[in-house]
Design an enzyme around this catalytic site. Structure first.
Site, short mmCIF file in Angstrom:
data_model
loop_
_atom_site.label_atom_id
_atom_site.label_comp_id
_atom_site.label_asym_id
_atom_site.label_seq_id
_atom_site.Cartn_x
_atom_site.Cartn_y
_atom_site.Cartn_z
N ALA A 67 26.32 56.97 -5.87
CA ALA A 67 27.38 56.70 -4.89
C ALA A 67 27.03 57.49 -3.63
O ALA A 67 26.27 58.46 -3.70
CB ALA A 67 28.72 57.14 -5.44
N GLY A 112 25.85 56.76 -9.74
CA GLY A 112 26.35 55.38 -9.70
C GLY A 112 25.23 54.35 -9.84
O GLY A 112 25.49 53.22 -10.27
N GLU A 115 24.71 54.09 -13.47
CA GLU A 115 25.87 53.37 -14.01
C GLU A 115 25.82 51.88 -13.69
O GLU A 115 26.24 51.05 -14.49
CB GLU A 115 27.16 54.00 -13.45
CG GLU A 115 27.40 55.39 -14.00
CD GLU A 115 28.52 56.13 -13.28
OE1 GLU A 115 28.38 56.37 -12.06
OE2 GLU A 115 29.53 56.45 -13.93
N GLU A 135 25.97 64.12 -11.65
CA GLU A 135 27.29 64.41 -11.05
C GLU A 135 27.74 65.86 -11.26
O GLU A 135 28.35 66.45 -10.37
CB GLU A 135 28.35 63.45 -11.62
CG GLU A 135 28.27 62.03 -11.09
CD GLU A 135 27.29 61.14 -11.85
OE1 GLU A 135 26.49 61.66 -12.68
OE2 GLU A 135 27.32 59.92 -11.63
#
Ligand code: COA
Length: 261
Positions: A67, A112, A115, A135
């Site tokens: 992200a 992300g 993911e 993270e």
């Protein structure tokens, strides 16, 4: 086809290739890219020209490096929950798509990005692929479904190790853990492998393929009884024209002509 700022689309032989296209930011998923991805996949659900999808990253350094950390400074407890739920929603749309979706992973698939690859139905990597959930190094946790999907795919012990250390693993290790379905040398070869697998799937009955995805996803659902879903889906297949065609073609010793009906 829509014009997106951060995605490139290309359709050929029934395969929609979606390229996350922010190479100067290692294809990091900012909110605009997430909105575009949602829109693009939702359109592909209903587009008869699209039989399957490849998601990849622009250039060779990254699939998606996470992200967009630049947007993190605005996060607090309230909008942080929304941020996570919104990401989960987009990746659920990918996971629940009735058409097969393959991630072609070149370079970094972090946070992300890892993911996103996990939400796809299969992952094909090149030798320079790296996976990680870093993270915790930023003081957060995976929020786009990673704690669940990574554990489902590679098991609790190794998933916990990856998510608690935040360290990356290379392509060979990802292959041995089952995180990668196939490992090729270059990105181009990984793309070819993905196309080869999708073309094999396209020979089969589309309704049945979509139902396989739904039944396998149900394994991990708390609300649904997977065996019940399997029986219901089997029954639905039995009333399809494609089932009659598949059986007839076998008995007549010819190739079936499936129409998705
Ligand atoms: N969000 C926003 N920008 C990112 C990013 C991310 N997740 N990952 C990389 N970028 C940007 C960098 O800020 C840099 O932009 P700049 O040139 O404007 O400064 C550009 O992409 C290139 O990255 P850089 O860090 O210079 O490349 P590198 O080869 O030195 O390192 C990584 C590559 C992947 C190891 C490093 O970029 C990194 O650790 N990224 C963050 C990974 C992460 O924590 N992701 C999970 C977020 S929850």
């Amino acid at each position: 086809m829509s014009t997106y700022k951060n995605l490139k689309e290309h359709i050929e032989e029934g395969i929609l290739t979606i390229t996350i296209n922010r190479p100067d930011k290692l294809n990091a998923l900012n909110s605009q890219t997430m909105s575009e991805l949602k829109d693009c996949i939702e359109k592909a659900y209903d587009d008869d020209e699209v039989k399957g999808i490849i998601i990849t990253g622009a250039e060779n350094k990254a699939f998606v490096a996470g992200a967009d950390i630049r947007e993190f400074s605005e996060l607090n407890e309230v909008n942080g929950r929304k941020f996570s739920e919104r990401g989960q929603e987009v990746f659920d749309i990918i996971e629940n798509c009735h058409k097969p979706i393959v991630a072609v992973v070149n370079g970094y698939a972090l946070g992300g990005g890892c993911e996103l690859a996990l939400a796809c139905h299969m992952r094909i990597g090149s030798k320079n692929a790296f996976f990680g959930q870093p993270e915790v190094t930023l003081g957060i946790i995976p929020g786009y479904g990673g704690t669940q999907r990574l554990t489902q795919l590679i098991g609790k012990g190794k998933a916990l190790e990856m998510m608690m250390t935040g360290e990356m693993i290379g392509a060979e290790e990802a292959r041995s853990l089952g995180l990668l379905n196939h490992l090729e040398v270059t990105k181009e070869e990984a793309m070819e492998k993905a196309k080869e697998i999708l073309q094999k799937i396209f020979k089969n009955a589309p309704l049945a393929v979509g139902m396989v995805i739904g039944c396998v996803n149900a394994v991990f659902s708390k609300e649904e009884d997977g065996f019940q879903i399997e029986a219901n889906s089997f029954a639905s297949c039995c009333k399809s024209k494609d089932f009659k065609e598949g059986v007839a073609a076998f008995l007549e010793k010819r190739k079936p002509q499936f129409k998705g009906e």
